[in-house]
Design a protein around this motif. Structure first.
Motif, PDB file in Angstrom:
ATOM      1  N   SER A  33      34.137  51.001  42.305  1.00  0.00           N
ATOM      2  CA  SER A  33      34.307  50.268  41.057  1.00  0.00           C
ATOM      3  C   SER A  33      34.756  48.837  41.347  1.00  0.00           C
ATOM      4  CB  SER A  33      35.353  50.958  40.184  1.00  0.00           C
ATOM      5  OG  SER A  33      35.596  50.187  39.035  1.00  0.00           O
ATOM      6  N   THR A  34      34.153  47.905  40.637  1.00  0.00           N
ATOM      7  CA  THR A  34      34.517  46.490  40.790  1.00  0.00           C
ATOM      8  C   THR A  34      35.326  46.016  39.596  1.00  0.00           C
ATOM      9  OG1 THR A  34      32.444  45.780  39.775  1.00  0.00           O
ATOM     10  CG2 THR A  34      32.479  45.988  42.188  1.00  0.00           C
TER      11      THR A  34
ATOM     12  N   MET B  21      38.363  41.997  36.611  1.00  0.00           N
ATOM     13  CA  MET B  21      39.530  41.734  35.780  1.00  0.00           C
ATOM     14  C   MET B  21      40.349  40.587  36.367  1.00  0.00           C
ATOM     15  SD  MET B  21      41.229  42.353  33.053  1.00  0.00           S
ATOM     16  CE  MET B  21      40.729  43.925  32.436  1.00  0.00           C
ATOM     17  N   PHE B  22      40.529  40.587  37.678  1.00  0.00           N
ATOM     18  CA  PHE B  22      41.270  39.522  38.353  1.00  0.00           C
ATOM     19  C   PHE B  22      40.592  38.173  38.137  1.00  0.00           C
ATOM     20  CE2 PHE B  22      41.831  36.826  42.109  1.00  0.00           C
ATOM     21  CZ  PHE B  22      43.198  36.621  42.027  1.00  0.00           C
ATOM     22  N   ILE B  23      39.277  38.126  38.274  1.00  0.00           N
ATOM     23  CA  ILE B  23      38.537  36.872  38.073  1.00  0.00           C
ATOM     24  C   ILE B  23      38.659  36.408  36.629  1.00  0.00           C
ATOM     25  CG2 ILE B  23      36.222  35.853  38.060  1.00  0.00           C
ATOM     26  CD1 ILE B  23      35.625  37.628  40.514  1.00  0.00           C
ATOM     27  N   ALA B  24      38.565  37.323  35.674  1.00  0.00           N
ATOM     28  CA  ALA B  24      38.680  36.966  34.264  1.00  0.00           C
ATOM     29  C   ALA B  24      40.069  36.409  33.949  1.00  0.00           C
ATOM     30  CB  ALA B  24      38.390  38.184  33.386  1.00  0.00           C
TER      31      ALA B  24
END
Length: 51
Positions: A6-7, A12-15
């Motif tokens: 799962s990415t 989520m971190f990038i967002a």
């Protein structure tokens, strides 16, 4: 059999990172590559006709 990886965490971190950068840019009134926070908001709100 290979397990699915799962990415979601990475996405989520990038967002969150992009949102934090947007908030910082808006707070400081900064421009990056001739784009400021008002231009970003205009582009998000712009209606696109796909006909």
């Amino acid at each position: 059999m290979t397990g699915s990886h799962s990415t979601f965490g990475v996405r989520m971190f990038i967002a969150i990172l992009l949102f934090a950068l947007f908030v910082a840019m808006d707070y400081k009134g900064a421009q990056y590559a001739a784009v400021d926070s008002k231009k970003i908001i205009q582009e998000i709100e712009r209606q696109v006709d796909i006909d």
